[in-house]
Design a protein around this motif. Structure first.
Motif, PDB file in Angstrom:
ATOM      1  N   GLY A  30      36.720  38.510  33.907  1.00 46.00           N
ATOM      2  CA  GLY A  30      37.331  37.229  33.464  1.00 46.00           C
ATOM      3  C   GLY A  30      38.300  37.451  32.483  1.00 46.00           C
ATOM      4  O   GLY A  30      38.216  38.500  31.588  1.00 46.00           O
ATOM      5  N   TYR A  31      39.165  36.354  32.343  1.00 45.78           N
ATOM      6  CA  TYR A  31      40.200  36.728  31.256  1.00 45.78           C
ATOM      7  C   TYR A  31      39.990  35.520  30.235  1.00 45.78           C
ATOM      8  O   TYR A  31      40.187  34.250  30.459  1.00 45.78           O
ATOM      9  CB  TYR A  31      41.591  36.239  31.978  1.00 45.78           C
ATOM     10  N   ILE A  32      40.084  36.003  29.038  1.00 39.97           N
ATOM     11  CA  ILE A  32      39.845  35.154  27.634  1.00 39.97           C
ATOM     12  C   ILE A  32      41.191  34.651  27.578  1.00 39.97           C
ATOM     13  O   ILE A  32      41.424  33.257  27.003  1.00 39.97           O
ATOM     14  CB  ILE A  32      39.073  35.891  26.560  1.00 39.97           C
ATOM     15  N   LEU A  33      42.185  35.258  27.823  1.00 38.34           N
ATOM     16  CA  LEU A  33      43.585  35.022  27.268  1.00 38.34           C
ATOM     17  C   LEU A  33      44.485  35.596  28.339  1.00 38.34           C
ATOM     18  O   LEU A  33      44.304  36.886  28.754  1.00 38.34           O
ATOM     19  CB  LEU A  33      44.094  35.714  26.045  1.00 38.34           C
ATOM     20  N   THR A  34      45.199  34.793  29.059  1.00 31.83           N
ATOM     21  CA  THR A  34      46.159  35.382  30.133  1.00 31.83           C
ATOM     22  C   THR A  34      47.571  34.559  29.980  1.00 31.83           C
ATOM     23  O   THR A  34      47.844  33.610  29.793  1.00 31.83           O
ATOM     24  CB  THR A  34      46.042  34.713  31.474  1.00 31.83           C
ATOM     25  N   ASP A  35      48.294  35.639  29.372  1.00 28.56           N
ATOM     26  CA  ASP A  35      49.700  35.375  28.918  1.00 28.56           C
ATOM     27  C   ASP A  35      50.664  36.240  29.488  1.00 28.56           C
ATOM     28  O   ASP A  35      50.358  37.369  29.588  1.00 28.56           O
ATOM     29  CB  ASP A  35      49.685  35.282  27.311  1.00 28.56           C
ATOM     30  N   PRO A  36      52.004  35.958  29.834  1.00 28.73           N
ATOM     31  CA  PRO A  36      53.036  36.770  30.341  1.00 28.73           C
ATOM     32  C   PRO A  36      53.162  38.089  29.444  1.00 28.73           C
ATOM     33  O   PRO A  36      53.563  39.042  29.845  1.00 28.73           O
ATOM     34  CB  PRO A  36      54.224  36.062  30.347  1.00 28.73           C
ATOM     35  N   ASN A  37      52.756  37.935  28.219  1.00 29.44           N
ATOM     36  CA  ASN A  37      53.038  39.313  27.386  1.00 29.44           C
ATOM     37  C   ASN A  37      51.716  39.767  27.182  1.00 29.44           C
ATOM     38  O   ASN A  37      51.738  41.141  26.316  1.00 29.44           O
ATOM     39  CB  ASN A  37      53.655  38.824  26.067  1.00 29.44           C
ATOM     40  N   LYS A  38      50.563  39.134  27.159  1.00 25.48           N
ATOM     41  CA  LYS A  38      49.394  39.742  26.839  1.00 25.48           C
ATOM     42  C   LYS A  38      48.137  39.356  27.557  1.00 25.48           C
ATOM     43  O   LYS A  38      48.202  38.177  28.031  1.00 25.48           O
ATOM     44  CB  LYS A  38      49.104  39.870  25.369  1.00 25.48           C
ATOM     45  N   THR A  39      46.959  40.035  27.825  1.00 20.29           N
ATOM     46  CA  THR A  39      45.954  39.531  28.278  1.00 20.29           C
ATOM     47  C   THR A  39      44.570  40.133  27.544  1.00 20.29           C
ATOM     48  O   THR A  39      44.789  41.260  27.062  1.00 20.29           O
ATOM     49  CB  THR A  39      45.643  39.958  29.737  1.00 20.29           C
ATOM     50  N   ILE A  40      43.419  39.498  27.355  1.00 21.11           N
ATOM     51  CA  ILE A  40      42.477  39.765  26.950  1.00 21.11           C
ATOM     52  C   ILE A  40      41.294  39.608  28.025  1.00 21.11           C
ATOM     53  O   ILE A  40      41.127  38.325  28.665  1.00 21.11           O
ATOM     54  CB  ILE A  40      42.050  39.075  25.862  1.00 21.11           C
ATOM     55  N   ARG A  41      40.765  40.750  28.476  1.00 20.86           N
ATOM     56  CA  ARG A  41      39.605  40.652  29.805  1.00 20.86           C
ATOM     57  C   ARG A  41      38.554  41.204  29.163  1.00 20.86           C
ATOM     58  O   ARG A  41      38.399  41.964  28.472  1.00 20.86           O
ATOM     59  CB  ARG A  41      40.437  41.370  30.912  1.00 20.86           C
ATOM     60  N   VAL A  42      37.353  40.679  29.932  1.00 28.64           N
ATOM     61  CA  VAL A  42      36.093  41.025  29.878  1.00 28.64           C
ATOM     62  C   VAL A  42      35.495  41.516  31.470  1.00 28.64           C
ATOM     63  O   VAL A  42      35.821  40.688  32.050  1.00 28.64           O
ATOM     64  CB  VAL A  42      35.041  40.251  29.248  1.00 28.64           C
ATOM     65  N   ARG A  43      35.176  42.737  31.443  1.00 27.37           N
ATOM     66  CA  ARG A  43      34.614  43.291  32.860  1.00 27.37           C
ATOM     67  C   ARG A  43      33.354  43.876  32.773  1.00 27.37           C
ATOM     68  O   ARG A  43      33.032  44.432  31.582  1.00 27.37           O
ATOM     69  CB  ARG A  43      35.607  44.319  33.028  1.00 27.37           C
ATOM     70  N   ILE A  44      32.410  43.372  33.630  1.00 26.71           N
ATOM     71  CA  ILE A  44      31.223  43.851  33.527  1.00 26.71           C
ATOM     72  C   ILE A  44      30.624  44.774  35.062  1.00 26.71           C
ATOM     73  O   ILE A  44      31.167  44.066  35.962  1.00 26.71           O
ATOM     74  CB  ILE A  44      29.820  42.886  33.369  1.00 26.71           C
ATOM     75  N   THR A  45      29.776  45.528  34.807  1.00 28.18           N
ATOM     76  CA  THR A  45      29.113  46.121  36.135  1.00 28.18           C
ATOM     77  C   THR A  45      27.809  45.871  35.718  1.00 28.18           C
ATOM     78  O   THR A  45      27.268  45.266  35.082  1.00 28.18           O
ATOM     79  CB  THR A  45      29.239  47.659  36.401  1.00 28.18           C
ATOM     80  N   GLU A  46      26.827  46.290  36.579  1.00 30.07           N
ATOM     81  CA  GLU A  46      25.529  46.137  36.501  1.00 30.07           C
ATOM     82  C   GLU A  46      24.984  46.815  35.294  1.00 30.07           C
ATOM     83  O   GLU A  46      23.914  46.376  34.832  1.00 30.07           O
ATOM     84  CB  GLU A  46      24.687  46.560  37.913  1.00 30.07           C
ATOM     85  N   THR A  47      25.659  47.934  34.832  1.00 30.53           N
ATOM     86  CA  THR A  47      24.909  48.495  33.798  1.00 30.53           C
ATOM     87  C   THR A  47      25.898  48.854  32.510  1.00 30.53           C
ATOM     88  O   THR A  47      25.473  49.065  31.483  1.00 30.53           O
ATOM     89  CB  THR A  47      24.752  50.050  34.110  1.00 30.53           C
TER      90      THR A  47
END
Length: 157
Positions: A30-47
């Motif tokens: 998911g994206y905490i910030l989506t901007d044309p110049n920058k993004t902040i993303r969190v990504r998870i797997t099972e572990t």
């Protein structure tokens, strides 16, 4: 400074289906910030989980900072702070010594399959696997952050 040099490709679906491939790993992001110049993303797997900050793409390059974070905290960030989300199955395939990450998208992006290769330089030479079709590196609609807002199911094909 962290730097990512990445090229993206669509797949030949027929060849992909015939390919003997390793089991994939399920990702939610998911994206905490989506901007044309920058993004902040969190990504998870099972572990595992990561927080990633990416800058604007210039060619096939952009700044990237990625940090492993506790899975429980990442789940909370994903569930409570991300503005947009997606899910996919990632298959890692080595072709002629290079790692290809093939993302089979789920949910609203079902039917889309994108292969990515990370490079040491923008002009690095590499061989395309037979299951790779069209390059889409510079087409922003294939950016994961854009797929969360403009999913594949809504595209006029």
């Amino acid at each position: 400074m962290g730097k990512e040099i990445e090229r993206k490709f669509l797949l030949n679906h027929t060849e992909w289906l015939k390919l003997d491939k390793p089991a994939g790993k399920h990702f939610r992001q998911g994206y905490i910030l989506t901007d044309p110049n920058k993004t902040i993303r969190v990504r998870i797997t099972e572990t595992q989980a990561w927080l990633t900050i990416k800058g604007i793409s210039i060619g096939a390059s952009r700044s990237e900072f990625e940090y492993e974070i506790p899975l429980e905290e990442a789940t909370e960030l994903l569930d409570n702070f991300s503005e947009s989300k997606l899910a996919k199955i990632r298959h890692e395939i080595t072709h002629q010594g290079k790692l290809w990450e093939v993302d089979v998208f789920l949910g609203e992006n079902d039917g889309l399959i994108v292969a990515e290769i990370e490079l040491e330089s923008e002009d690095e030479q590499f061989d395309l696997p037979h299951w790779v079709a069209e390059e889409v590196t510079h087409d922003k609609k294939y950016y994961n952050s854009n797929l969360t807002m403009y999913p594949y199911k809504d595209w006029k094909v």
